[in-house]
Design a protein around this motif. Structure first.
Motif, PDB file in Angstrom:
ATOM      1  N   PHE A 228      52.380  28.797  53.301  1.00  0.00           N
ATOM      2  CA  PHE A 228      52.723  29.824  52.315  1.00  0.00           C
ATOM      3  C   PHE A 228      53.340  31.048  52.988  1.00  0.00           C
ATOM      4  CE2 PHE A 228      51.427  33.612  49.862  1.00  0.00           C
ATOM      5  CZ  PHE A 228      52.063  33.339  48.660  1.00  0.00           C
ATOM      6  N   ALA A 229      52.742  31.495  54.089  1.00  0.00           N
ATOM      7  CA  ALA A 229      53.219  32.701  54.770  1.00  0.00           C
ATOM      8  C   ALA A 229      54.626  32.515  55.329  1.00  0.00           C
ATOM      9  CB  ALA A 229      52.256  33.080  55.892  1.00  0.00           C
ATOM     10  N   LEU A 230      54.937  31.300  55.804  1.00  0.00           N
ATOM     11  CA  LEU A 230      56.218  31.073  56.463  1.00  0.00           C
ATOM     12  C   LEU A 230      57.399  30.963  55.507  1.00  0.00           C
ATOM     13  CD1 LEU A 230      55.296  28.669  59.411  1.00  0.00           C
ATOM     14  CD2 LEU A 230      55.528  31.152  59.391  1.00  0.00           C
ATOM     15  N   PHE A 231      57.151  31.070  54.219  1.00  0.00           N
ATOM     16  CA  PHE A 231      58.290  31.128  53.292  1.00  0.00           C
ATOM     17  C   PHE A 231      59.007  32.474  53.385  1.00  0.00           C
ATOM     18  CE2 PHE A 231      55.819  27.820  50.865  1.00  0.00           C
ATOM     19  CZ  PHE A 231      56.705  26.796  51.170  1.00  0.00           C
ATOM     20  N   LEU A 232      58.323  33.475  53.883  1.00  0.00           N
ATOM     21  CA  LEU A 232      58.940  34.759  54.233  1.00  0.00           C
ATOM     22  C   LEU A 232      59.717  35.383  53.075  1.00  0.00           C
ATOM     23  CD1 LEU A 232      60.305  33.831  57.795  1.00  0.00           C
ATOM     24  CD2 LEU A 232      58.179  35.025  57.228  1.00  0.00           C
ATOM     25  N   TYR A 233      59.125  35.347  51.886  1.00  0.00           N
ATOM     26  CA  TYR A 233      59.767  36.008  50.748  1.00  0.00           C
ATOM     27  C   TYR A 233      58.702  36.759  49.962  1.00  0.00           C
ATOM     28  CZ  TYR A 233      63.103  36.959  47.034  1.00  0.00           C
ATOM     29  OH  TYR A 233      63.927  37.592  46.145  1.00  0.00           O
ATOM     30  N   PRO A 234      58.358  37.984  50.426  1.00  0.00           N
ATOM     31  CA  PRO A 234      57.255  38.724  49.804  1.00  0.00           C
ATOM     32  C   PRO A 234      57.460  39.050  48.335  1.00  0.00           C
ATOM     33  CG  PRO A 234      58.459  40.101  51.387  1.00  0.00           C
ATOM     34  CD  PRO A 234      58.921  38.696  51.584  1.00  0.00           C
ATOM     35  N   ALA A 235      58.707  39.098  47.865  1.00  0.00           N
ATOM     36  CA  ALA A 235      58.950  39.398  46.452  1.00  0.00           C
ATOM     37  C   ALA A 235      58.262  38.388  45.541  1.00  0.00           C
ATOM     38  CB  ALA A 235      60.454  39.417  46.173  1.00  0.00           C
ATOM     39  N   PHE A 236      58.137  37.147  45.983  1.00  0.00           N
ATOM     40  CA  PHE A 236      57.402  36.119  45.238  1.00  0.00           C
ATOM     41  C   PHE A 236      55.974  35.948  45.758  1.00  0.00           C
ATOM     42  CE2 PHE A 236      61.362  33.544  43.771  1.00  0.00           C
ATOM     43  CZ  PHE A 236      61.481  34.370  42.665  1.00  0.00           C
ATOM     44  N   GLN A 237      55.798  36.116  47.064  1.00  0.00           N
ATOM     45  CA  GLN A 237      54.491  35.848  47.671  1.00  0.00           C
ATOM     46  C   GLN A 237      53.418  36.846  47.231  1.00  0.00           C
ATOM     47  OE1 GLN A 237      56.294  35.837  51.614  1.00  0.00           O
ATOM     48  NE2 GLN A 237      55.351  33.864  52.038  1.00  0.00           N
ATOM     49  N   VAL A 238      53.777  38.114  47.159  1.00  0.00           N
ATOM     50  CA  VAL A 238      52.787  39.142  46.821  1.00  0.00           C
ATOM     51  C   VAL A 238      52.189  38.922  45.428  1.00  0.00           C
ATOM     52  CG1 VAL A 238      52.452  41.612  46.384  1.00  0.00           C
ATOM     53  CG2 VAL A 238      53.702  40.868  48.416  1.00  0.00           C
ATOM     54  N   PRO A 239      53.005  38.718  44.378  1.00  0.00           N
ATOM     55  CA  PRO A 239      52.407  38.522  43.047  1.00  0.00           C
ATOM     56  C   PRO A 239      51.496  37.303  42.952  1.00  0.00           C
ATOM     57  CG  PRO A 239      54.753  39.020  42.844  1.00  0.00           C
ATOM     58  CD  PRO A 239      54.483  38.779  44.295  1.00  0.00           C
ATOM     59  N   VAL A 240      51.940  36.147  43.500  1.00  0.00           N
ATOM     60  CA  VAL A 240      51.095  34.951  43.363  1.00  0.00           C
ATOM     61  C   VAL A 240      49.837  35.075  44.218  1.00  0.00           C
ATOM     62  CG1 VAL A 240      53.031  33.458  42.725  1.00  0.00           C
ATOM     63  CG2 VAL A 240      52.370  33.626  45.119  1.00  0.00           C
ATOM     64  N   ALA A 241      49.919  35.821  45.318  1.00  0.00           N
ATOM     65  CA  ALA A 241      48.717  36.045  46.132  1.00  0.00           C
ATOM     66  C   ALA A 241      47.690  36.858  45.355  1.00  0.00           C
ATOM     67  CB  ALA A 241      49.094  36.758  47.432  1.00  0.00           C
ATOM     68  N   TYR A 242      48.146  37.836  44.581  1.00  0.00           N
ATOM     69  CA  TYR A 242      47.216  38.621  43.754  1.00  0.00           C
ATOM     70  C   TYR A 242      46.506  37.722  42.737  1.00  0.00           C
ATOM     71  CZ  TYR A 242      47.916  43.463  45.185  1.00  0.00           C
ATOM     72  OH  TYR A 242      47.896  44.645  45.883  1.00  0.00           O
ATOM     73  N   VAL A 243      47.256  36.812  42.149  1.00  0.00           N
ATOM     74  CA  VAL A 243      46.648  35.897  41.170  1.00  0.00           C
ATOM     75  C   VAL A 243      45.608  35.017  41.857  1.00  0.00           C
ATOM     76  CG1 VAL A 243      47.082  34.073  39.482  1.00  0.00           C
ATOM     77  CG2 VAL A 243      48.766  35.909  39.789  1.00  0.00           C
ATOM     78  N   ALA A 244      45.950  34.525  43.043  1.00  0.00           N
ATOM     79  CA  ALA A 244      45.013  33.675  43.786  1.00  0.00           C
ATOM     80  C   ALA A 244      43.726  34.423  44.117  1.00  0.00           C
ATOM     81  CB  ALA A 244      45.681  33.174  45.073  1.00  0.00           C
ATOM     82  N   ILE A 245      43.851  35.676  44.540  1.00  0.00           N
ATOM     83  CA  ILE A 245      42.671  36.492  44.860  1.00  0.00           C
ATOM     84  C   ILE A 245      41.806  36.687  43.614  1.00  0.00           C
ATOM     85  CG2 ILE A 245      41.918  38.809  45.533  1.00  0.00           C
ATOM     86  CD1 ILE A 245      44.449  38.869  47.364  1.00  0.00           C
ATOM     87  N   ALA A 246      42.461  36.933  42.472  1.00  0.00           N
ATOM     88  CA  ALA A 246      41.721  37.127  41.220  1.00  0.00           C
ATOM     89  C   ALA A 246      40.955  35.867  40.830  1.00  0.00           C
ATOM     90  CB  ALA A 246      42.687  37.531  40.107  1.00  0.00           C
ATOM     91  N   ILE A 247      41.606  34.718  40.961  1.00  0.00           N
ATOM     92  CA  ILE A 247      40.942  33.452  40.620  1.00  0.00           C
ATOM     93  C   ILE A 247      39.760  33.200  41.551  1.00  0.00           C
ATOM     94  CG2 ILE A 247      41.224  30.944  40.546  1.00  0.00           C
ATOM     95  CD1 ILE A 247      44.168  31.444  39.721  1.00  0.00           C
ATOM     96  N   ALA A 248      39.991  33.391  42.849  1.00  0.00           N
ATOM     97  CA  ALA A 248      38.919  33.162  43.828  1.00  0.00           C
ATOM     98  C   ALA A 248      37.739  34.099  43.587  1.00  0.00           C
ATOM     99  CB  ALA A 248      39.465  33.345  45.241  1.00  0.00           C
ATOM    100  N   LEU A 249      38.037  35.354  43.259  1.00  0.00           N
ATOM    101  CA  LEU A 249      36.973  36.321  42.999  1.00  0.00           C
ATOM    102  C   LEU A 249      36.171  35.938  41.754  1.00  0.00           C
ATOM    103  CD1 LEU A 249      35.640  39.022  43.760  1.00  0.00           C
ATOM    104  CD2 LEU A 249      37.350  40.168  42.338  1.00  0.00           C
TER     105      LEU A 249
END
Length: 648
Positions: free
Chosen positions: A211-232
């Motif tokens: 996931f990190a090596l896709f190197l496109y934070p414009a997409f990575q940051v939003p989906v990471a927030y969703v993942a954190i919310a689900i995990a929490l």
């Protein structure tokens, strides 16, 4: 025996996906719009015989002009990390294309490139494998969240795939790998066996790195927030079970994170030079996106995306990709989650933390989208890296998971027989329908031609139909008519995406034409550089056929080339960027180097200029006639394409 049989049924769907990927790859079938290139080299309007369904899309220029030629060039050059055929020699490791290095293990969809010389097969595999990973990733995540609700997990994965945003952007990787990572992470939290937990931990680490090596934070940051919310939310909900094996899960998670971070730091340290060059470009360069000012019409235009499939329907926001979206139904769902959790707490002193956490991240996205928050908040939360249009991927991921979560939890979210519940469902359904109607009217004001086709249905009827369908969807969802809702939405999703990508066989239009063979034969005899005048798409065409190309796509500025062309660095701000580099014959009414668009640089230079000779340019290719010149000898004319050799 029964337990083994029951478990096997959950493997059937992934196995069928894998078999389908292999079958389509063996047949060399893909969804590329590469046929567009046929019109760049041939005068005929006849369709390519390898086209099986649909029509190629000009909007797919990133695919057929940039990525695909680089794929094939990489295959020709044995997936070299430094591709010497691109400009001065380009380090491609930061790009999502095949390259032989330790980090290749984190790009599994490209594995065939390393073992096969059949580019058409390898490309077809990567095309379908990326879609397959999205299906499998969402399927596994939903199985975990919904306590193995098989039909809902399958339909949910198909819905993610058959969404306009996914298909127009060809964007599957971000959500696929964050979902796979989430699946492994949730399994680690629950698993009581050391060895199983360790295996899941390895899967988690692998997913984090990929996931990190896709190197496109414009997409990575939003989906990471969703993942954190689900995990929490998952952790709070299942805390009684999770806390029993913290001695196992905490070390495994920490080691997974450490392993992931180690590989990411290794990647950065090994490629810091090229990362620094890219970071210091004028475009895309370092961005700071202020929050607020989002467009409601863009955010909720998903139910109108079915019209984007017709090219004559002018997209309201730039182009079809920029206008594409998910089917975002979340506003009434947020109200419903709040209402039902208040009731749940009153009656049972409990809360649905997964629903609340996903709703919270959607509210966070809304705040960033509409409210001009202080810059410090935008900076700390990393949302300054996310343009508003790119935030749609976060809205979509969270909205779909919330929608499917509500459907899987009837005990909490079903509409009971009380008048209060029924009135609220009606209000929410009608209110959302009104919102979609207003959005439709605004879209018509922005681009009336967006509603042109089909002509038999007036724009007003199209807007009314979308609004009524919105009311229907929310009503079915909140009343708990799960089958009707899923069938209706999935059918609409299919109709909204079926014509987006063409289906074709092979890549012959790029690699097996008279022009392609001529360039390959010349390049095998002589590795001198080629320069392409006029249509720079031909530069990428030449690259895909083993030519050593001066211009075309420079994924980062080629300073050694520009030092020769601009020794005084007069135009540094022009070419210090990711750029489509076009070359035109010298004209007096233009600068020697100028910017045509944020990512298009034009070089004005006479074909016989000594600077080109200094750069080892020997061959010239153009689909426009180059004026007669004493230094050039015309070698070949193949339909639209002229090929010259420098003889001075």
């Amino acid at each position: 025996m029964k337990k083994s049989s029951d478990n096997f049924k959950y493997w059937i769907y992934p196995i069928l996906i894998l078999l389908l990927i292999l079958l389509l790859s063996a047949l060399e079938i893909n969804g590329s719009s590469v046929e567009i290139l046929r019109g760049r080299i041939l005068s005929t309007d006849e369709r390519d015989s390898d086209s099986l369904f649909g029509r190629p899309r000009a909007i797919r220029s990133d695919q057929y002009m940039i990525v695909l030629p680089m794929f094939i060039s990489q295959d020709i050059n044995k997936e070299a990390t430094i591709n010497n055929d691109i400009g001065e020699g380009t380090n491609v490791i930061t790009q999502n294309i095949p390259s032989r290095n330790i980090f290749a293990i984190f790009r599994p969809t490209y594995l065939p490139f390393f073992f096969s010389d059949n580019s058409a097969f390898s490309y077809s595999f990567s095309w379908w494998a990326e879609m397959g990973l999205l299906l499998i990733g969402i399927y596994l995540l939903l199985l975990e969240l919904t306590k193995k609700n098989l039909p809902l997990s399958i339909v949910g994965s198909l819905l993610f795939l058959m969404t306009p945003f996914t298909q127009w952007w060809n964007q599957t990787n971000m959500i696929a790998w964050i979902s796979i990572g989430l699946f492994f992470g949730l399994r680690v939290l629950k698993e009581q066996s050391w060895w199983k937990s360790s295996l899941y931990g390895l899967g988690l680490a692998y997913s984090i790195i990929t996931f990190a090596l896709f190197l496109y934070p414009a997409f990575q940051v939003p989906v990471a927030y969703v993942a954190i919310a689900i995990a929490l939310g998952f952790s709070i909900t299942n805390w009684k079970d999770i806390k029993k094996n913290l001695k196992i899960s905490i070390p495994v998670i920490l080691l997974s994170a450490l392993l992931g971070i180690s590989f990411i730091l290794l990647f950065i340290s090994q490629n810091k030079d090229v990362i620094e060059i890219i970071s210091n470009t004028v475009y895309p360069g370092a961005r700071f996106i202020e929050s607020g000012g989002g467009d409601t019409n863009l955010l909720f235009n998903g139910l109108y995306n079915i019209l984007l499939q017709r090219d004559s329907n002018t997209a309201p926001f730039g182009n079809q990709s920029e206008s594409s979206n998910f089917f975002l139904l979340f506003p009434p769902l947020l109200v419903w989650v709040l209402y039902k959790n208040i009731n749940l707490f009153r009656k049972q002193k409990k809360l649905d933390w997964i629903g609340i956490s996903i709703s919270s991240v959607l509210l966070f996205f809304l705040a960033n989208y509409f409210i001009p928050l202080p810059s410090i908040i935008t900076k700390i939360t990393l949302m300054y890296l996310v343009p508003h249009q790119r935030l749609l991927i976060g809205f979509g991921f969270a909205s779909y998971i919330l929608m499917l979560w509500i459907l899987s939890n009837k005990k909490i979210y079903s509409c009971d027989k009380s008048i209060k519940d029924r009135i609220l469902v009606s209000i929410l359904s009608i209110s959302f329908g009104i919102l979609i109607y207003i959005v439709g009217k605004n879209l018509y004001a922005i681009s009336p031609s967006f509603f042109n086709f089909p002509e038999i249905v007036s724009p007003t009827l199209k807007i009314l139909a979308a609004s009524i369908f919105a009311v229907f969807l929310i009503f079915m969802l909140l009343r708990g008519y799960r089958k009707i809702f899923l069938i209706a939405l999935l059918s609409f999703a299919f109709l909204s995406t079926v014509y987006i990508n063409p289906i074709r066989r092979g890549l012959d239009v790029l690699t097996d034409t008279e022009v392609a063979h001529y360039i390959r034969d010349m390049s095998e005899k002589d590795d001198s550089k080629w320069v392409i005048y006029g249509d720079h798409t031909l530069a990428q065409y030449a690259l895909a056929n083993n030519a050593n190309v001066l211009n075309g796509i420079h994924i980062y500025p080629q300073f050694k080339i520009w030092e020769v062309l601009d020794p005084e660095k007069k135009y540094m701000d022009v070419y210090n960027r990711y750029a489509h580099v076009m070359v035109h014959t010298k004209t007096e009414n233009h600068e020697d180097i100028y910017l045509f668009a944020p990512d298009v640089v034009v070089l004005n230079i006479d074909p016989c200029d000594e600077k080109l000779k200094q750069l080892d340019v020997k061959y010239y290719l153009s689909n426009e006639e180059i004026p007669e010149n004493t230094c050039l000898n015309k070698l070949k004319q193949i339909d639209k394409v002229s090929i010259y050799e420098r003889i001075d």
